[in-house]
Design a protein around this motif. Sequence first.
Motif, mmCIF file in Angstrom:
data_model
loop_
_atom_site.group_PDB
_atom_site.id
_atom_site.type_symbol
_atom_site.label_atom_id
_atom_site.label_comp_id
_atom_site.label_asym_id
_atom_site.label_seq_id
_atom_site.Cartn_x
_atom_site.Cartn_y
_atom_site.Cartn_z
ATOM 1 N N THR A 5 0.856 -1.180 0.000
ATOM 2 C CA THR A 5 0.000 0.000 0.000
ATOM 3 C C THR A 5 0.886 1.221 0.000
ATOM 4 O OG1 THR A 5 -0.083 0.211 2.401
ATOM 5 C CG2 THR A 5 -1.719 -1.233 1.376
ATOM 6 N N LEU A 6 0.308 2.361 -0.359
ATOM 7 C CA LEU A 6 1.103 3.582 -0.385
ATOM 8 C C LEU A 6 1.587 3.957 1.005
ATOM 9 C CD1 LEU A 6 -0.675 5.762 -3.033
ATOM 10 C CD2 LEU A 6 1.430 4.488 -3.216
ATOM 11 N N ALA A 7 0.788 3.664 2.018
ATOM 12 C CA ALA A 7 1.197 3.985 3.380
ATOM 13 C C ALA A 7 2.490 3.258 3.742
ATOM 14 C CB ALA A 7 0.091 3.612 4.368
ATOM 15 N N GLU A 8 2.660 2.050 3.186
ATOM 16 C CA GLU A 8 3.855 1.266 3.470
ATOM 17 C C GLU A 8 5.040 1.712 2.611
ATOM 18 O OE1 GLU A 8 1.694 -3.000 4.501
ATOM 19 O OE2 GLU A 8 2.132 -2.449 2.447
ATOM 20 N N SER A 9 4.758 2.249 1.422
ATOM 21 C CA SER A 9 5.835 2.513 0.474
ATOM 22 C C SER A 9 6.315 3.957 0.482
ATOM 23 C CB SER A 9 5.385 2.148 -0.945
ATOM 24 O OG SER A 9 4.270 2.925 -1.322
ATOM 25 N N LEU A 10 5.574 4.890 1.074
ATOM 26 C CA LEU A 10 6.023 6.278 1.136
ATOM 27 C C LEU A 10 7.136 6.413 2.172
ATOM 28 C CD1 LEU A 10 2.648 8.210 0.979
ATOM 29 C CD2 LEU A 10 4.313 8.005 -0.832
ATOM 30 N N PRO A 11 8.044 7.375 2.063
ATOM 31 C CA PRO A 11 8.134 8.363 0.990
ATOM 32 C C PRO A 11 8.871 7.822 -0.232
ATOM 33 C CG PRO A 11 9.849 8.768 2.571
ATOM 34 C CD PRO A 11 9.055 7.599 3.103
ATOM 35 N N GLN A 12 8.628 8.454 -1.339
ATOM 36 C CA GLN A 12 9.316 8.069 -2.557
ATOM 37 C C GLN A 12 9.089 9.107 -3.631
ATOM 38 O OE1 GLN A 12 7.336 4.863 -4.845
ATOM 39 N NE2 GLN A 12 6.003 4.732 -3.069
ATOM 40 N N THR A 167 -15.849 -5.950 -9.655
ATOM 41 C CA THR A 167 -14.594 -5.330 -9.251
ATOM 42 C C THR A 167 -13.668 -5.217 -10.454
ATOM 43 O OG1 THR A 167 -14.762 -6.225 -7.013
ATOM 44 C CG2 THR A 167 -12.558 -5.597 -7.780
ATOM 45 N N VAL A 168 -13.019 -4.067 -10.585
ATOM 46 C CA VAL A 168 -12.076 -3.835 -11.681
ATOM 47 C C VAL A 168 -10.688 -3.574 -11.094
ATOM 48 C CG1 VAL A 168 -11.449 -2.369 -13.638
ATOM 49 C CG2 VAL A 168 -13.866 -2.890 -13.188
ATOM 50 N N ILE A 169 -9.706 -4.335 -11.548
ATOM 51 C CA ILE A 169 -8.309 -4.120 -11.180
ATOM 52 C C ILE A 169 -7.554 -3.667 -12.425
ATOM 53 C CG2 ILE A 169 -6.165 -5.166 -10.373
ATOM 54 C CD1 ILE A 169 -7.783 -7.077 -8.695
ATOM 55 N N SER A 170 -6.976 -2.493 -12.371
ATOM 56 C CA SER A 170 -6.169 -2.000 -13.490
ATOM 57 C C SER A 170 -4.704 -2.318 -13.245
ATOM 58 C CB SER A 170 -6.355 -0.489 -13.662
ATOM 59 O OG SER A 170 -7.615 -0.188 -14.229
ATOM 60 N N ALA A 191 -11.362 2.112 -12.065
ATOM 61 C CA ALA A 191 -10.827 0.961 -11.341
ATOM 62 C C ALA A 191 -11.204 1.025 -9.865
ATOM 63 C CB ALA A 191 -9.313 0.905 -11.487
ATOM 64 N N ASP A 192 -11.434 -0.133 -9.285
ATOM 65 C CA ASP A 192 -11.553 -0.225 -7.827
ATOM 66 C C ASP A 192 -10.169 -0.242 -7.206
ATOM 67 O OD1 ASP A 192 -14.567 -0.724 -7.320
ATOM 68 O OD2 ASP A 192 -14.057 -2.118 -8.922
ATOM 69 N N VAL A 193 -9.238 -0.867 -7.930
ATOM 70 C CA VAL A 193 -7.854 -0.990 -7.474
ATOM 71 C C VAL A 193 -6.939 -0.798 -8.677
ATOM 72 C CG1 VAL A 193 -6.104 -2.575 -6.583
ATOM 73 C CG2 VAL A 193 -8.385 -2.573 -5.577
ATOM 74 N N THR A 194 -5.860 -0.052 -8.475
ATOM 75 C CA THR A 194 -4.793 0.025 -9.471
ATOM 76 C C THR A 194 -3.515 -0.498 -8.825
ATOM 77 O OG1 THR A 194 -5.760 1.944 -10.589
ATOM 78 C CG2 THR A 194 -3.410 1.544 -10.927
ATOM 79 N N VAL A 195 -2.902 -1.477 -9.454
ATOM 80 C CA VAL A 195 -1.598 -1.976 -9.000
ATOM 81 C C VAL A 195 -0.566 -1.431 -9.967
ATOM 82 C CG1 VAL A 195 -0.177 -3.987 -8.497
ATOM 83 C CG2 VAL A 195 -2.637 -4.072 -8.046
ATOM 84 N N THR A 196 0.139 -0.395 -9.552
ATOM 85 C CA THR A 196 1.144 0.201 -10.429
ATOM 86 C C THR A 196 2.473 -0.507 -10.231
ATOM 87 O OG1 THR A 196 1.844 2.330 -11.339
ATOM 88 C CG2 THR A 196 2.027 2.060 -8.933
ATOM 89 N N GLN A 215 -8.231 2.459 -5.145
ATOM 90 C CA GLN A 215 -7.149 2.232 -4.185
ATOM 91 C C GLN A 215 -5.862 1.937 -4.947
ATOM 92 O OE1 GLN A 215 -9.370 -0.907 -1.847
ATOM 93 N NE2 GLN A 215 -8.542 0.275 -0.138
ATOM 94 N N LEU A 216 -4.796 2.611 -4.554
ATOM 95 C CA LEU A 216 -3.542 2.498 -5.289
ATOM 96 C C LEU A 216 -2.518 1.683 -4.511
ATOM 97 C CD1 LEU A 216 -1.913 3.331 -7.775
ATOM 98 C CD2 LEU A 216 -1.311 5.449 -6.578
ATOM 99 N N TYR A 217 -1.922 0.707 -5.198
ATOM 100 C CA TYR A 217 -0.892 -0.144 -4.615
ATOM 101 C C TYR A 217 0.327 -0.133 -5.534
ATOM 102 C CZ TYR A 217 -4.554 -1.962 -1.563
ATOM 103 O OH TYR A 217 -5.555 -2.085 -0.635
#
Length: 504
Positions: A5-12, A167-170, A191-196, A215-217
């Motif tokens: 999750t972004l909370a886990e991966s920030l800062p960047q 549900t849509v995952i991009s 999208a419901d979720v985007t996994v970048t 939701q962005l991951y």
Amino acid sequence: MLVKTLAESLPQRAYTATQVLENEAEISLSQQIALVALMERAGHACFRFMHENYPHVSKIFVLCGKGNNGGDGFVIARLAQEMGIHATVYLTTDKDSLVAESKAAFDLLLNTNATIIFQSELQLTTRFLQENDFDLVVDALFGIGFKGKLPPHYIDIIHAVNAYQATVISVDIPSGVDATTGYVATTAMIADVTVTLIVCKQGLFTGMAAQYVGQLYLADLEIGPQFQQAVDSSVEIQGQNNIPEKPQRHASSHKGDIGLLLSVGGNKGMPGAIRLSSESALRSGAALVAVCCHQENYSIVLNGRPELMLAPDDSDQLIKSQFYQKAKVLLCGPGLGKNTWSVALFNQVMASKKNCVIDADALHLLAKNFQYKDDWVLTPHPGEAAALLQCTVADIEKDRFKAVRNISQQYGGICILKGAGSLISDGKTVWINTSGNSGMATGGMGDVLSGIISALIMQSLTPVDAARLAVFIHGRSADIIATKQGKIGLLASDLFPEIQLLIN
């Protein structure tokens, strides 16, 4: 393959599409990872996320284009089929048009019992989706190389999926969104979720993209850290772990140390904005706040807030007053208006060499009466930004990163371009703010923000640090309230208690 999750991966840092497209192959090969293997990693990461978060899915629909994004979709479909989840793949091109790595992934898919439908064989409709009762849709149509307008047949495909209740995952980015700017020229996949993948793309965080990303991951595919070390970026993402330090109140501090804020605005019939700004400054640590507003608003501005002081509302008297002389920071614009009274006060603020925060109507006056200052903070929303740059709101939204930099470079100081994913720039670096929500789309929110910025500058933060911290606290306050009470009906003044808690 870990998906964070972004909370886990920030800062960047965040990157443009061009930066990723030009460097991902080189970084991958430097780690002795072939592009085919990198595609496998991407597909595995997305499938694992899907399987762990949606364990009861039994039928998926995978939309694939001809590029590497489509190749990621082929890998996801193959893995699903191997796990007993039936995959139906809708391919928008013929197999001979697939790029090399994608073609390799497609050939492996052919060894499974997945259903493959070519666009030439079937026009995708909502009815077809409903008749097949898919649990989940994987969007792997376009990757980050997409920009501009979608061809009509792709618009039809995206409309059909957006109207479908699943549900849509991009994969990497919702198809139709510009990865660099966040702009959507026609339509895009909701999208419901985007996994970048690998690193964050800057367009995912601001402007129109907010409607589509969900939701962005991040799945860094185990080369993200190496990418960030090798490739520089002038765009940073700010969240809880990447914001300036909050001001500290020393035991011996007194109100004279912190100083006086002079708030200028509140024209006849418009008392609310300057009251919100001024009270927000008090709640954010300003020791003394004087308000210069139209005298007809005096009683309304002071009502229930005796801590506020009143400065003369005549421009000539104001400049001679102790409030103007002693002010540490000037805040100008909320409810100021654009008449003769407004212009006279605006000119007095422009004549000062004090730190200034310029908001609302004062930005429109600035657009007509150009000034340049190194140390002020400008806080435009897209309409005000368009006035400053003498363009249209559509031009601003097409590239918010370019707009916020241009304003800072042309007018000096710090610019905050407000909106979903507010941007802060000193003309070189752009910080993307990640706090805040759609409940903030209500009157007075910008006025509250200008008060926070002013108070933080008074407490010895630099203008850029004050702007960055204020934007985060402003949005975070709204997030806390939305978690408790919901977004609809959120008022600007509701933020005051949370602002005070966060400042402390």
